[in-house]
Design a protein around this motif. Structure first.
Motif, PDB file in Angstrom:
ATOM      1  N   UNK A 133       4.388   1.990  -1.056  1.00 57.02           N
ATOM      2  CA  UNK A 133       3.671   3.120  -0.317  1.00 57.02           C
ATOM      3  C   UNK A 133       2.111   2.415  -0.040  1.00 57.02           C
ATOM      4  N   UNK A 134       2.224   2.204   0.819  1.00 60.80           N
ATOM      5  CA  UNK A 134      -0.080   2.293   0.822  1.00 60.80           C
ATOM      6  C   UNK A 134      -0.651   0.400   0.555  1.00 60.80           C
ATOM      7  N   UNK A 135       0.103  -0.204   1.294  1.00 62.94           N
ATOM      8  CA  UNK A 135      -0.564  -1.951   0.773  1.00 62.94           C
ATOM      9  C   UNK A 135      -1.640  -2.566   1.445  1.00 62.94           C
ATOM     10  N   UNK A 136      -1.879  -3.303   0.952  1.00 69.31           N
ATOM     11  CA  UNK A 136      -3.641  -4.387   2.091  1.00 69.31           C
ATOM     12  C   UNK A 136      -3.749  -5.524   1.087  1.00 69.31           C
ATOM     13  N   UNK A 137      -3.980  -6.380   1.510  1.00 64.87           N
ATOM     14  CA  UNK A 137      -4.071  -8.100   1.076  1.00 64.87           C
ATOM     15  C   UNK A 137      -5.145  -8.874   1.860  1.00 64.87           C
ATOM     16  N   UNK A 138      -5.967  -8.751   0.944  1.00 62.45           N
ATOM     17  CA  UNK A 138      -7.195  -9.538   1.590  1.00 62.45           C
ATOM     18  C   UNK A 138      -8.371 -10.752   0.513  1.00 62.45           C
ATOM     19  N   UNK A 139      -8.497 -11.467   1.248  1.00 58.67           N
ATOM     20  CA  UNK A 139      -8.812 -12.591   0.166  1.00 58.67           C
ATOM     21  C   UNK A 139     -10.404 -12.250  -0.719  1.00 58.67           C
ATOM     22  N   UNK A 140     -11.076 -12.574  -2.043  1.00 59.38           N
ATOM     23  CA  UNK A 140     -11.728 -12.698  -2.622  1.00 59.38           C
ATOM     24  C   UNK A 140     -12.432 -13.592  -3.894  1.00 59.38           C
ATOM     25  N   UNK A 141     -13.535 -13.929  -4.400  1.00 60.55           N
ATOM     26  CA  UNK A 141     -13.448 -14.726  -4.952  1.00 60.55           C
ATOM     27  C   UNK A 141     -13.663 -13.827  -6.442  1.00 60.55           C
TER      28      UNK A 141
END
Length: 207
Positions: free
Chosen positions: A57-65
């Motif tokens: 419940x409550x999903x986030x996806x993003x790029x990072x280093x």
């Protein structure tokens, strides 16, 4: 502009668009109640995580280093979720030992009652999901505008975080047959029933 797709079933996803199984890696991670601490320096080595099912419940996806202790940058996909329930959890790390060869540290949990996690993030290099179902999914949202799922506070204050970079979020997700190669995991809280740890000679990873 919001791009909501309602309930969607996809068989396979590209790594940058598929939610990593954040909860699964939590077995080997130090955790604390409340807000997460700042991002830590990673070792740079990968470990395997698998799960039979993962309900988010409550999903986030993003790029990072991420950055190693020696200062080496490591590009990753970060997946975060506010709450997750996991069954059939496995985490494995192969440790090479001079003279006697490799040993595998393997942890399992959630065989009976499900593992529960809150505010968890996994930094991954690769993943595979047998079946995924999302509710109210948005792809192309700016990372700084993500509100359905969480952003790691340590990432938000990093010079590598791009608030205008592309991200994905969803109100919920149901995943099965999950396999992920990770470099780091953090979590605010974690409850792991049936936790077992074994050290065995040779390579005996989760997948």
């Amino acid at each position: 502009m919001s791009h909501s797709f309602g309930r969607t079933r996809w068989k396979r996803f590209a790594a940058v668009l598929v939610p990593s199984v954040a909860a699964a890696a939590a077995l080997g991670v130090g955790m604390a109640e409340g807000a997460l601490a700042a991002s830590f320096l990673i070792s740079g080595r990968t470990f395997q995580i698998s799960a039979d099912t993962l309900k988010v419940r409550g999903l986030s996806i993003y790029g990072m280093v991420d950055v190693t202790r020696k200062g080496t940058p490591v590009p990753v996909t970060v997946t975060g979720f506010r709450h997750a329930e996991i069954s059939g959890l496995c985490q494995s790390v192969v440790v090479p030992i001079p003279v006697i060869g490799p040993y595998t540290l393997r942890l399992t949990g959630g065989e009976g009652d499900r593992v529960e996690a809150r505010n968890m993030f996994i930094d991954s290099k690769a993943l595979s999901i047998g079946q995924a179902e999302f509710e109210d999914i948005e792809t192309g949202v700016a990372a700084g505008a993500v509100d359905k799922g969480p952003i790691n506070p340590g990432d938000r204050h990093s010079r590598y975080f791009d608030p205008d970079g592309i991200a994905q979020q969803a109100r919920s997700a149901d995943l099965t047959d999950v396999q992920v190669t990770a470099v780091a995991v953090t979590a605010a809280t974690l409850n792991v029933p049936d936790l077992t740890m074994r050290l065995k000679q040779g390579s005996r990873e989760c997948f």
